[in-house]
Design a protein around this motif. Structure first.
Motif, short mmCIF file in Angstrom:
data_model
loop_
_atom_site.label_atom_id
_atom_site.label_comp_id
_atom_site.label_asym_id
_atom_site.label_seq_id
_atom_site.Cartn_x
_atom_site.Cartn_y
_atom_site.Cartn_z
N ARG A 7 45.65 25.86 41.00
CA ARG A 7 45.27 25.03 39.55
C ARG A 7 45.72 25.43 38.36
O ARG A 7 45.18 24.74 37.33
CB ARG A 7 43.87 25.74 40.02
CG ARG A 7 43.38 27.71 39.85
CD ARG A 7 42.18 28.01 40.93
NE ARG A 7 42.03 29.09 40.10
CZ ARG A 7 40.86 30.04 39.87
NH1 ARG A 7 39.59 28.94 40.58
NH2 ARG A 7 40.89 31.20 39.80
N HIS A 8 46.55 26.02 37.86
CA HIS A 8 46.79 26.95 36.06
C HIS A 8 48.00 25.99 36.30
O HIS A 8 48.72 26.04 35.33
CB HIS A 8 47.03 28.44 36.65
CG HIS A 8 45.41 28.62 36.97
ND1 HIS A 8 44.72 28.65 36.11
CD2 HIS A 8 45.17 29.99 38.08
CE1 HIS A 8 43.73 29.18 36.03
NE2 HIS A 8 43.90 30.43 37.14
N SER A 68 47.39 31.26 40.76
CA SER A 68 46.33 30.12 40.91
C SER A 68 46.95 29.51 42.16
O SER A 68 46.22 27.80 42.20
CB SER A 68 48.26 29.27 39.75
OG SER A 68 47.91 28.12 39.92
N ARG A 69 47.91 29.58 42.68
CA ARG A 69 48.28 29.17 44.85
C ARG A 69 47.37 29.94 45.85
O ARG A 69 46.84 29.18 46.93
CB ARG A 69 49.57 29.77 45.17
CG ARG A 69 50.49 28.96 44.10
CD ARG A 69 51.23 29.42 44.67
NE ARG A 69 52.61 28.42 43.88
CZ ARG A 69 53.08 28.14 44.26
NH1 ARG A 69 53.96 27.02 44.96
NH2 ARG A 69 54.45 27.62 43.74
N GLY A 70 45.65 30.36 44.82
CA GLY A 70 44.92 30.82 46.01
C GLY A 70 44.12 32.22 46.19
O GLY A 70 43.59 32.56 47.08
N ALA A 71 45.19 33.23 45.76
CA ALA A 71 45.24 34.52 45.67
C ALA A 71 43.55 34.86 45.93
O ALA A 71 43.10 34.44 44.87
CB ALA A 71 46.19 35.10 45.84
N CYS A 94 45.26 31.58 31.17
CA CYS A 94 44.16 31.35 32.79
C CYS A 94 43.17 31.76 33.03
O CYS A 94 42.73 31.28 34.40
CB CYS A 94 45.83 32.47 33.75
SG CYS A 94 47.46 31.72 33.21
N ARG A 95 42.91 32.59 31.92
CA ARG A 95 41.41 32.01 32.40
C ARG A 95 40.81 33.64 33.78
O ARG A 95 39.73 32.91 34.21
CB ARG A 95 40.48 31.36 32.05
CG ARG A 95 40.11 30.41 31.28
CD ARG A 95 39.02 29.17 30.86
NE ARG A 95 39.94 28.23 29.50
CZ ARG A 95 40.22 27.72 30.16
NH1 ARG A 95 41.31 27.12 30.43
NH2 ARG A 95 40.92 27.28 28.59
N GLU A 96 42.05 34.71 33.72
CA GLU A 96 41.48 35.33 34.83
C GLU A 96 41.22 36.21 35.17
O GLU A 96 41.36 37.39 35.90
CB GLU A 96 42.96 35.16 35.91
CG GLU A 96 43.20 34.06 37.06
CD GLU A 96 42.08 33.09 37.57
OE1 GLU A 96 41.31 34.40 38.11
OE2 GLU A 96 43.12 32.00 38.18
#
Length: 190
Positions: A7-8, A68-71, A94-96
Protein backbone atom coordinates in the motif's frame (compact mmCIF):
# COMPACT_ATOMS: atom_id res chain seq x y z
CA UNK A 1 15.41 4.40 -1.59
CA UNK A 2 11.70 3.64 -1.73
CA UNK A 3 9.03 1.20 -0.57
CA UNK A 4 8.94 -1.61 -3.14
CA UNK A 5 5.41 -3.04 -2.88
CA UNK A 6 2.12 -2.93 -1.03
CA UNK A 7 0.00 0.00 0.00
CA UNK A 8 2.98 2.38 0.34
CA UNK A 9 4.56 1.28 -2.96
CA UNK A 10 6.76 3.95 -4.47
CA UNK A 11 7.00 6.15 -1.36
CA UNK A 12 10.47 7.62 -1.16
CA UNK A 13 12.29 7.19 2.11
CA UNK A 14 15.00 9.42 3.54
CA UNK A 15 18.39 8.30 4.81
CA UNK A 16 20.87 10.20 6.96
CA UNK A 17 23.97 11.62 5.30
CA UNK A 18 27.30 9.92 5.92
CA UNK A 19 28.28 6.31 6.34
CA UNK A 20 27.07 5.58 9.88
CA UNK A 21 23.83 4.11 8.49
CA UNK A 22 23.89 1.46 5.75
CA UNK A 23 20.32 1.12 4.46
CA UNK A 24 19.33 -2.19 2.90
CA UNK A 25 19.21 -1.54 -0.84
CA UNK A 26 15.93 -1.68 -2.73
CA UNK A 27 17.26 -4.68 -4.68
CA UNK A 28 18.14 -6.67 -1.55
CA UNK A 29 14.84 -5.74 0.13
CA UNK A 30 12.91 -6.86 -2.97
CA UNK A 31 14.80 -10.17 -3.05
CA UNK A 32 14.28 -10.70 0.69
CA UNK A 33 10.51 -10.17 0.51
CA UNK A 34 10.17 -12.21 -2.72
CA UNK A 35 11.86 -15.08 -0.96
CA UNK A 36 9.65 -14.70 2.12
CA UNK A 37 6.49 -14.77 0.01
CA UNK A 38 7.50 -17.75 -2.11
CA UNK A 39 9.56 -19.99 0.18
CA UNK A 40 7.95 -23.22 1.41
CA UNK A 41 9.07 -22.39 4.97
CA UNK A 42 7.46 -18.93 4.92
CA UNK A 43 4.82 -17.71 2.43
CA UNK A 44 2.62 -14.64 2.57
CA UNK A 45 1.41 -15.63 6.03
CA UNK A 46 4.91 -14.87 7.34
CA UNK A 47 4.26 -11.18 6.61
CA UNK A 48 0.44 -10.83 6.69
CA UNK A 49 -0.55 -9.89 10.23
CA UNK A 50 3.03 -10.21 11.52
CA UNK A 51 4.29 -8.46 14.62
CA UNK A 52 7.62 -7.11 13.34
CA UNK A 53 10.86 -6.20 15.05
CA UNK A 54 13.32 -4.16 12.98
CA UNK A 55 16.52 -4.21 15.06
CA UNK A 56 19.42 -1.96 14.09
CA UNK A 57 16.61 -0.27 12.17
CA UNK A 58 18.49 2.61 10.57
CA UNK A 59 15.95 4.18 8.20
CA UNK A 60 13.30 1.58 9.07
CA UNK A 61 13.02 0.43 5.46
CA UNK A 62 12.62 -3.27 6.34
CA UNK A 63 9.92 -2.75 8.97
CA UNK A 64 8.08 -0.20 6.83
CA UNK A 65 8.22 -2.53 3.83
CA UNK A 66 6.66 -5.26 6.00
CA UNK A 67 3.88 -2.88 7.12
CA UNK A 68 3.26 -1.90 3.52
CA UNK A 69 2.87 -5.60 2.66
CA UNK A 70 0.38 -6.41 5.43
CA UNK A 71 2.21 -6.70 8.75
CA UNK A 72 0.15 -5.65 11.78
CA UNK A 73 2.70 -3.68 13.86
CA UNK A 74 6.39 -2.84 13.88
CA UNK A 75 8.85 -1.96 16.61
CA UNK A 76 12.12 -0.32 15.62
CA UNK A 77 15.31 -0.42 17.71
CA UNK A 78 17.98 2.16 16.83
CA UNK A 79 20.56 4.22 18.75
CA UNK A 80 22.10 6.60 16.19
CA UNK A 81 20.57 10.09 16.45
CA UNK A 82 20.67 10.82 12.70
CA UNK A 83 19.17 7.41 11.88
CA UNK A 84 16.41 7.98 14.47
CA UNK A 85 15.51 11.29 12.80
CA UNK A 86 15.35 9.57 9.39
CA UNK A 87 13.37 6.65 10.84
CA UNK A 88 10.78 8.93 12.42
CA UNK A 89 10.54 10.96 9.18
CA UNK A 90 9.99 7.74 7.19
CA UNK A 91 7.25 6.58 9.56
CA UNK A 92 5.57 9.97 9.04
CA UNK A 93 6.02 9.76 5.24
CA UNK A 94 4.20 6.41 5.31
CA UNK A 95 1.61 7.68 7.84
CA UNK A 96 2.25 4.63 10.03
CA UNK A 97 2.69 6.33 13.41
CA UNK A 98 -0.18 4.42 15.04
CA UNK A 99 1.27 1.02 14.10
CA UNK A 100 4.92 1.80 14.94
CA UNK A 101 6.95 1.99 18.11
CA UNK A 102 10.44 3.49 18.04
CA UNK A 103 12.77 2.59 20.90
CA UNK A 104 16.09 4.47 21.01
CA UNK A 105 17.90 1.45 22.40
CA UNK A 106 20.69 -0.96 21.57
CA UNK A 107 19.50 -4.26 20.09
CA UNK A 108 22.33 -6.01 21.92
CA UNK A 109 20.95 -4.70 25.25
CA UNK A 110 17.19 -4.44 24.65
CA UNK A 111 14.50 -3.78 27.22
CA UNK A 112 11.94 -6.49 28.00
CA UNK A 113 9.50 -6.93 25.11
CA UNK A 114 5.86 -5.98 25.56
CA UNK A 115 4.94 -8.55 22.90
CA UNK A 116 7.01 -11.23 21.16
CA UNK A 117 7.58 -10.65 17.46
CA UNK A 118 6.83 -13.17 14.73
CA UNK A 119 9.01 -11.55 12.04
CA UNK A 120 12.42 -10.21 13.06
CA UNK A 121 14.80 -8.20 10.88
CA UNK A 122 18.39 -7.67 11.96
CA UNK A 123 20.87 -5.57 10.03
CA UNK A 124 23.75 -5.05 12.49
CA UNK A 125 26.89 -3.13 11.58
CA UNK A 126 29.21 -5.38 9.59
CA UNK A 127 32.31 -6.84 11.18
CA UNK A 128 31.38 -6.31 14.82
CA UNK A 129 30.02 -9.78 15.61
CA UNK A 130 26.67 -8.37 16.70
CA UNK A 131 24.39 -10.93 15.06
CA UNK A 132 24.90 -13.62 17.71
CA UNK A 133 25.06 -11.13 20.60
CA UNK A 134 21.90 -9.31 19.61
CA UNK A 135 19.88 -12.45 18.79
CA UNK A 136 20.79 -13.94 22.16
CA UNK A 137 19.81 -10.70 23.95
CA UNK A 138 16.59 -10.23 21.97
CA UNK A 139 15.55 -13.84 22.62
CA UNK A 140 16.30 -13.56 26.35
CA UNK A 141 14.27 -10.34 26.53
CA UNK A 142 11.19 -11.91 24.94
CA UNK A 143 11.36 -10.22 21.52
CA UNK A 144 11.61 -13.43 19.44
CA UNK A 145 8.41 -15.50 19.47
CA UNK A 146 8.59 -19.31 19.30
CA UNK A 147 8.52 -20.16 15.59
CA UNK A 148 9.46 -16.59 14.60
CA UNK A 149 11.11 -16.02 11.27
CA UNK A 150 14.41 -14.15 11.61
CA UNK A 151 15.94 -12.41 8.59
CA UNK A 152 19.48 -11.13 9.13
CA UNK A 153 21.71 -9.19 6.77
CA UNK A 154 25.43 -9.92 7.14
CA UNK A 155 28.51 -9.34 5.00
CA UNK A 156 28.80 -11.78 2.09
CA UNK A 157 32.09 -13.21 3.42
CA UNK A 158 32.26 -16.34 5.58
CA UNK A 159 32.82 -14.52 8.90
CA UNK A 160 29.14 -14.26 9.91
CA UNK A 161 27.63 -16.82 7.53
CA UNK A 162 26.53 -19.38 10.10
CA UNK A 163 23.39 -19.04 12.20
CA UNK A 164 24.04 -18.32 15.87
CA UNK A 165 23.58 -21.16 18.38
CA UNK A 166 19.91 -21.79 19.09
CA UNK A 167 18.79 -20.93 15.53
CA UNK A 168 18.24 -23.15 12.51
CA UNK A 169 19.24 -21.85 9.08
CA UNK A 170 16.39 -22.17 6.59
CA UNK A 171 18.07 -20.48 3.63
CA UNK A 172 20.67 -17.90 2.72
CA UNK A 173 21.22 -15.72 -0.33
CA UNK A 174 24.14 -13.50 -1.32
CA UNK A 175 23.41 -10.14 -2.96
CA UNK A 176 26.58 -8.23 -3.81
CA UNK A 177 28.34 -7.33 -0.55
CA UNK A 178 25.39 -8.58 1.53
CA UNK A 179 24.17 -12.02 2.55
CA UNK A 180 20.67 -12.58 3.92
CA UNK A 181 20.16 -15.42 6.39
CA UNK A 182 16.67 -16.79 7.09
CA UNK A 183 16.42 -18.59 10.44
CA UNK A 184 14.03 -19.86 13.09
CA UNK A 185 14.65 -20.45 16.79
CA UNK A 186 15.37 -24.13 17.42
CA UNK A 187 12.44 -26.00 18.91
CA UNK A 188 10.10 -23.10 18.11
CA UNK A 189 7.85 -24.82 15.58
CA UNK A 190 7.11 -23.66 12.07
Amino acid sequence: MRIIAGRHRGRKLVAPAGTATRPTSDRVRQALFDMLWHAPWAGRSAVDGAVVLDAFAGTGALGLEALSRGAERATFLETDAAALRALRANIAICREGERCTVLPTDAARPPRAAKACTLVFLDPPYGEGLLETSLRALSASGWVAPGALVCAETPAGPDEAAPPPGFTLLAERAHGPARVLFMRPEGGGA
